[in-house]
Design a protein around this motif. Structure first.
Motif, PDB file in Angstrom:
ATOM      1  N   TYR A 118       0.632  -1.258  -0.059  1.00  5.48           N
ATOM      2  CA  TYR A 118      -0.157  -0.226   0.014  1.00  5.48           C
ATOM      3  C   TYR A 118       1.036   1.376  -0.180  1.00  5.48           C
ATOM      4  CZ  TYR A 118      -3.357   3.418   1.806  1.00  5.48           C
ATOM      5  OH  TYR A 118      -3.991   4.418   2.156  1.00  5.48           O
ATOM      6  N   LEU A 119       1.801   1.366   0.874  1.00  4.87           N
ATOM      7  CA  LEU A 119       2.746   2.630   1.150  1.00  4.87           C
ATOM      8  C   LEU A 119       3.582   2.686  -0.228  1.00  4.87           C
ATOM      9  CD1 LEU A 119       3.987   2.153   4.728  1.00  4.87           C
ATOM     10  CD2 LEU A 119       2.565   3.651   3.730  1.00  4.87           C
ATOM     11  N   ARG A 120       4.068   1.406  -0.917  1.00  2.00           N
ATOM     12  CA  ARG A 120       4.836   1.789  -2.081  1.00  2.00           C
ATOM     13  C   ARG A 120       3.934   2.030  -3.241  1.00  2.00           C
ATOM     14  NH1 ARG A 120       7.526  -2.975  -1.284  1.00  2.00           N
ATOM     15  NH2 ARG A 120       5.705  -4.142  -1.619  1.00  2.00           N
ATOM     16  N   THR A 121       2.713   1.606  -3.168  1.00  2.00           N
ATOM     17  CA  THR A 121       1.793   2.205  -4.183  1.00  2.00           C
ATOM     18  C   THR A 121       1.457   3.671  -4.481  1.00  2.00           C
ATOM     19  OG1 THR A 121       0.640   0.079  -4.357  1.00  2.00           O
ATOM     20  CG2 THR A 121      -0.681   1.746  -5.266  1.00  2.00           C
ATOM     21  N   LEU A 122       1.158   3.940  -3.057  1.00  2.00           N
ATOM     22  CA  LEU A 122       0.774   5.521  -2.926  1.00  2.00           C
ATOM     23  C   LEU A 122       1.988   6.424  -3.309  1.00  2.00           C
ATOM     24  CD1 LEU A 122      -1.356   5.997   0.395  1.00  2.00           C
ATOM     25  CD2 LEU A 122      -2.068   5.524  -1.906  1.00  2.00           C
ATOM     26  N   ALA A 123       3.283   5.910  -2.687  1.00  2.00           N
ATOM     27  CA  ALA A 123       4.572   6.560  -3.222  1.00  2.00           C
ATOM     28  C   ALA A 123       4.934   6.639  -4.589  1.00  2.00           C
ATOM     29  CB  ALA A 123       5.746   5.969  -2.452  1.00  2.00           C
ATOM     30  N   ALA A 124       4.830   5.452  -5.330  1.00  2.00           N
ATOM     31  CA  ALA A 124       4.720   5.421  -6.840  1.00  2.00           C
ATOM     32  C   ALA A 124       4.098   6.178  -7.450  1.00  2.00           C
ATOM     33  CB  ALA A 124       4.679   3.886  -7.318  1.00  2.00           C
ATOM     34  N   ALA A 125       2.681   6.194  -7.009  1.00  2.00           N
ATOM     35  CA  ALA A 125       1.721   7.160  -7.826  1.00  2.00           C
ATOM     36  C   ALA A 125       1.989   8.695  -7.781  1.00  2.00           C
ATOM     37  CB  ALA A 125       0.316   7.108  -7.233  1.00  2.00           C
ATOM     38  N   LEU A 126       2.975   8.824  -6.769  1.00  2.00           N
ATOM     39  CA  LEU A 126       3.309  10.412  -6.650  1.00  2.00           C
ATOM     40  C   LEU A 126       4.575  10.652  -6.980  1.00  2.00           C
ATOM     41  CD1 LEU A 126       1.358  10.884  -3.533  1.00  2.00           C
ATOM     42  CD2 LEU A 126       0.908  11.882  -5.532  1.00  2.00           C
ATOM     43  N   ALA A 127       5.479   9.542  -7.430  1.00  2.00           N
ATOM     44  CA  ALA A 127       7.055   9.894  -7.571  1.00  2.00           C
ATOM     45  C   ALA A 127       7.430  10.800  -8.364  1.00  2.00           C
ATOM     46  CB  ALA A 127       7.724   8.474  -7.771  1.00  2.00           C
ATOM     47  N   ASP A 128       6.575  11.034  -9.502  1.00  2.00           N
ATOM     48  CA  ASP A 128       6.907  12.126 -10.498  1.00  2.00           C
ATOM     49  C   ASP A 128       6.281  13.391 -10.247  1.00  2.00           C
ATOM     50  OD1 ASP A 128       4.346  11.281 -11.109  1.00  2.00           O
ATOM     51  OD2 ASP A 128       4.700  11.239 -13.278  1.00  2.00           O
ATOM     52  N   ARG A 129       5.612  13.511  -9.459  1.00  2.00           N
ATOM     53  CA  ARG A 129       4.968  14.793  -9.081  1.00  2.00           C
ATOM     54  C   ARG A 129       6.019  15.760  -8.284  1.00  2.00           C
ATOM     55  NH1 ARG A 129       1.346  12.203 -12.180  1.00  2.00           N
ATOM     56  NH2 ARG A 129      -0.403  13.435 -12.258  1.00  2.00           N
ATOM     57  N   PRO A 130       6.626  16.934  -8.619  1.00  2.00           N
ATOM     58  CA  PRO A 130       7.586  17.624  -8.203  1.00  2.00           C
ATOM     59  C   PRO A 130       6.968  18.367  -6.833  1.00  2.00           C
ATOM     60  CG  PRO A 130       7.340  18.471 -10.392  1.00  2.00           C
ATOM     61  CD  PRO A 130       6.299  17.467 -10.282  1.00  2.00           C
ATOM     62  N   ALA A 131       5.889  18.483  -6.599  1.00  2.00           N
ATOM     63  CA  ALA A 131       5.385  19.038  -5.372  1.00  2.00           C
ATOM     64  C   ALA A 131       5.446  17.717  -4.149  1.00  2.00           C
ATOM     65  CB  ALA A 131       3.990  19.587  -5.349  1.00  2.00           C
ATOM     66  N   PHE A 132       5.615  16.710  -4.368  1.00  2.00           N
ATOM     67  CA  PHE A 132       5.534  15.575  -3.633  1.00  2.00           C
ATOM     68  C   PHE A 132       6.661  15.467  -2.545  1.00  2.00           C
ATOM     69  CE2 PHE A 132       6.225  10.541  -2.916  1.00  2.00           C
ATOM     70  CZ  PHE A 132       5.492  10.926  -1.727  1.00  2.00           C
ATOM     71  N   LEU A 133       6.320  15.894  -1.558  1.00  2.00           N
ATOM     72  CA  LEU A 133       7.656  16.191  -0.556  1.00  2.00           C
ATOM     73  C   LEU A 133       8.213  14.394  -0.123  1.00  2.00           C
ATOM     74  CD1 LEU A 133       6.513  18.714   1.954  1.00  2.00           C
ATOM     75  CD2 LEU A 133       8.638  18.766   0.476  1.00  2.00           C
ATOM     76  N   GLY A 134       7.028  13.449   0.371  1.00  2.00           N
ATOM     77  CA  GLY A 134       7.344  12.192   0.733  1.00  2.00           C
ATOM     78  C   GLY A 134       6.230  11.632   1.526  1.00  2.00           C
ATOM     79  N   MET A 135       6.618  10.404   1.861  1.00  2.00           N
ATOM     80  CA  MET A 135       5.596   9.824   2.836  1.00  2.00           C
ATOM     81  C   MET A 135       6.015   9.677   4.381  1.00  2.00           C
ATOM     82  SD  MET A 135       3.546   8.246   0.516  1.00  2.00           S
ATOM     83  CE  MET A 135       2.634   7.139   1.776  1.00  2.00           C
ATOM     84  N   THR A 136       4.858   9.995   5.110  1.00  2.00           N
ATOM     85  CA  THR A 136       4.935   9.438   6.377  1.00  2.00           C
ATOM     86  C   THR A 136       4.210   8.311   6.727  1.00  2.00           C
ATOM     87  OG1 THR A 136       4.850  11.977   7.245  1.00  2.00           O
ATOM     88  CG2 THR A 136       4.686  10.386   8.740  1.00  2.00           C
ATOM     89  N   VAL A 137       4.874   7.553   7.229  1.00  2.00           N
ATOM     90  CA  VAL A 137       4.535   5.715   7.259  1.00  2.00           C
ATOM     91  C   VAL A 137       3.031   5.867   7.771  1.00  2.00           C
ATOM     92  CG1 VAL A 137       4.945   3.854   8.564  1.00  2.00           C
ATOM     93  CG2 VAL A 137       6.527   4.875   7.439  1.00  2.00           C
ATOM     94  N   GLY A 138       2.678   6.752   8.896  1.00  2.00           N
ATOM     95  CA  GLY A 138       1.201   6.748   9.402  1.00  2.00           C
ATOM     96  C   GLY A 138       1.344   7.908  10.464  1.00  2.00           C
ATOM     97  N   ASN A 139       0.059   8.021  10.837  1.00  2.00           N
ATOM     98  CA  ASN A 139      -0.070   9.138  12.059  1.00  2.00           C
ATOM     99  C   ASN A 139      -0.224   8.513  13.053  1.00  2.00           C
ATOM    100  OD1 ASN A 139      -0.622  11.938  12.830  1.00  2.00           O
ATOM    101  ND2 ASN A 139      -2.681  11.070  13.659  1.00  2.00           N
ATOM    102  N   GLU A 140       0.958   8.688  13.902  1.00  2.00           N
ATOM    103  CA  GLU A 140       1.024   8.224  15.183  1.00  2.00           C
ATOM    104  C   GLU A 140       0.518   6.723  15.602  1.00  2.00           C
ATOM    105  OE1 GLU A 140      -0.962  11.093  17.991  1.00  2.00           O
ATOM    106  OE2 GLU A 140       0.426  12.558  17.540  1.00  2.00           O
ATOM    107  N   ILE A 141       0.972   5.961  14.715  1.00  2.39           N
ATOM    108  CA  ILE A 141       0.447   4.597  14.531  1.00  2.39           C
ATOM    109  C   ILE A 141       1.351   3.724  15.809  1.00  2.39           C
ATOM    110  CG2 ILE A 141       2.262   3.652  12.943  1.00  2.39           C
ATOM    111  CD1 ILE A 141      -0.066   1.947  11.631  1.00  2.39           C
ATOM    112  N   ASN A 142       2.267   4.361  16.287  1.00  5.74           N
ATOM    113  CA  ASN A 142       2.701   3.570  17.622  1.00  5.74           C
ATOM    114  C   ASN A 142       1.453   3.467  18.799  1.00  5.74           C
ATOM    115  OD1 ASN A 142       2.875   6.650  17.899  1.00  5.74           O
ATOM    116  ND2 ASN A 142       4.098   6.189  19.974  1.00  5.74           N
ATOM    117  N   GLN A 143       0.714   4.406  18.674  1.00  8.72           N
ATOM    118  CA  GLN A 143      -0.418   4.260  19.851  1.00  8.72           C
ATOM    119  C   GLN A 143      -1.216   2.987  19.611  1.00  8.72           C
ATOM    120  OE1 GLN A 143      -4.311   4.787  19.668  1.00  8.72           O
ATOM    121  NE2 GLN A 143      -4.399   4.357  17.261  1.00  8.72           N
ATOM    122  N   PHE A 144      -0.944   2.116  18.450  1.00 12.51           N
ATOM    123  CA  PHE A 144      -1.693   0.777  18.413  1.00 12.51           C
ATOM    124  C   PHE A 144      -0.799  -0.258  19.207  1.00 12.51           C
ATOM    125  CE2 PHE A 144      -3.526   2.946  14.942  1.00 12.51           C
ATOM    126  CZ  PHE A 144      -5.005   2.677  15.026  1.00 12.51           C
TER     127      PHE A 144
END
Length: 409
Positions: A118-144
């Motif tokens: 899933y993460l690879r798919t989202l990142a790849a879809a945006l890889a050629d967009r100059p405005a794409f900074l990058g991925m954060t794995v998840g929002n505070e997923i350590n709380q799980f």
């Protein structure tokens, strides 16, 4: 210096992905760009984008790309959080990980493989967009991974590290060379037995993410006007550097906000100015990303009361005092570079096991000593006890004086 905001859509909150309206998104982004901000952080809802373990919805991914392109048209760069995960007291977990399909989010091989894809798919879809900074794995997923979550997926610190490396690798495979990182809530810094550790935050990924919320005991102990309340974000930034192996690793204040009633609404603008001002007095800060862009629509039920009014703008896109305060700082402070912090306070916290984290938490001996020193005009950095006599480490950070808590009196 970067100034941005966590994007909360005005129509439907993050449920907007179910009824995606690009015109509404564009109107929201126009109101954000008018604040002189340069980036946003956005949140695909994991169950909406990835409703079955083997199905990542192409239409949802396409809509995410459309949002990123719309942001670019307004001069805004975009960081994308992948695994949502947890947002504003609600959990968004796919049905294929719960109840009859209950599997550990961090260790089940099928789940981990699906998350990585899933993460690879989202990142790849945006890889050629100059405005794409990058991925954060998840929002505070350590709380799980631990209490106080009501149904935690228990893991060890070693397992947390293995999982984080796998997720970051997937992001890099999808979009090589972008700024990929992960983000924990402050249990990673403050809870002795939490499996996600300060070393994970300060060493894995391209930058260290800090999420600073003063409802964690800081405002309750020190009050809305207390110096420690306004200094909390700066403290977490400096604390994070104690565990970093790169002496100039960038630190991203990725979430910070003015939660009522801990910060009364009439003080939100002053708190914003004080908090951001102290944070920007820390070297190596990449930027500040406020939580959040727009207030939550009060037609949506069951949010904690403090969540409704955190926006820089109202739900009908009018700028609030905190929004004006951040916009002013974005205009005036973008080129400022803080001086090095030459005096460090020693934290008696272990590097690998991260023992002693509770001393660094609000009310802890180290936390309170650092706050007293800062309130008296000192600009204290933080160094771990086992590094306090490491001349090379201190020199690389520009530290020329090391003080113990006892020496402060």
């Amino acid at each position: 210096m970067r100034f941005g905001v966590n994007y909360t859509p005005t129509r439907g909150w993050f449920h907007h992905w179910l009824d995606f309206d690009l015109d509404e998104v564009r109107a929201d982004l126009d109101s954000i760009a008018a604040l002189c901000l340069d980036h946003i952080r956005v949140f695909p809802l994991w169950p909406v984008f990835h409703p079955n373990r083997s199905l990542i919805r192409p239409r949802a991914v396409e809509q995410l790309v459309q949002l990123v392109d719309a942001a670019a048209e307004r001069g805004l760069e975009v960081n994308v959080d992948g695994l949502q995960g947890h947002l504003s007291s609600f959990d968004f977990i796919p049905s294929w990980t719960t109840t009859w399909h209950r599997r550990n989010l961090f260790t089940d091989p099928d789940v981990v493989e699906a998350q990585a894809e899933y993460l690879r798919t989202l990142a790849a879809a945006l890889a050629d967009r100059p405005a794409f900074l990058g991925m954060t794995v998840g929002n505070e997923i350590n709380q799980f991974s631990a209490a106080p979550h009501p149904d935690p997926d228990r893991i060890s610190s070693a397992q947390a590290g293995t999982w984080l490396r796998a997720m970051l690798d997937a992001c890099e495979q999808g979009a090589p060379g972008r700024t990929h990182l992960h983000a924990s809530y402050d249990a990673a810094w403050y809870h002795d037995d939490h499996p996600f550790t300060p070393a994970h935050s300060a060493r894995l990924g391209a930058a260290t993410a800090v999420h600073s919320w003063v409802f964690n005991g800081t405002a309750q102990r020190h009050g809305s006007t207390g110096s420690a309340t306004g200094l909390h974000a700066a403290y977490l930034i400096e604390l994070s550097k104690a565990w970093a192996t790169d002496p100039h690793r960038p630190v991203w204040l990725q979430e910070v906000g003015a939660p009522a009633p801990h910060i009364p609404p009439e003080r939100a603008a002053a708190f914003t100015g004080t908090t951001v001002g102290h944070a920007l007095d820390c070297p190596d800060v990449w930027g500040v990303t406020w939580w959040c862009s727009h207030d939550v629509d009060r037609g949506l039920a069951d949010f904690p009361e403090l969540e409704y009014g955190l926006g820089l703008l109202t739900n009908d896109r009018r700028v609030k005092p905190a929004g004006r305060a951040l916009a002013r700082m974005a205009r005036e402070w973008r080129e400022r570079l803080p001086a090095r912090r030459t005096t460090a306070l020693v934290a008696e916290a272990g590097e690998e096991s991260a023992r002693g984290r509770s001393m660094c938490a609000p009310g802890g001996r180290f936390f309170e000593a650092w706050m007293r020193a800062a309130a008296q005009g000192m600009r204290p950095a933080v160094v771990l006890a086992e590094r306090a006599s490491d001349a090379a480490h201190l020199a690389a950070r520009g530290i020329t004086e090391v003080l113990t808590v006892d020496a402060l009196g």
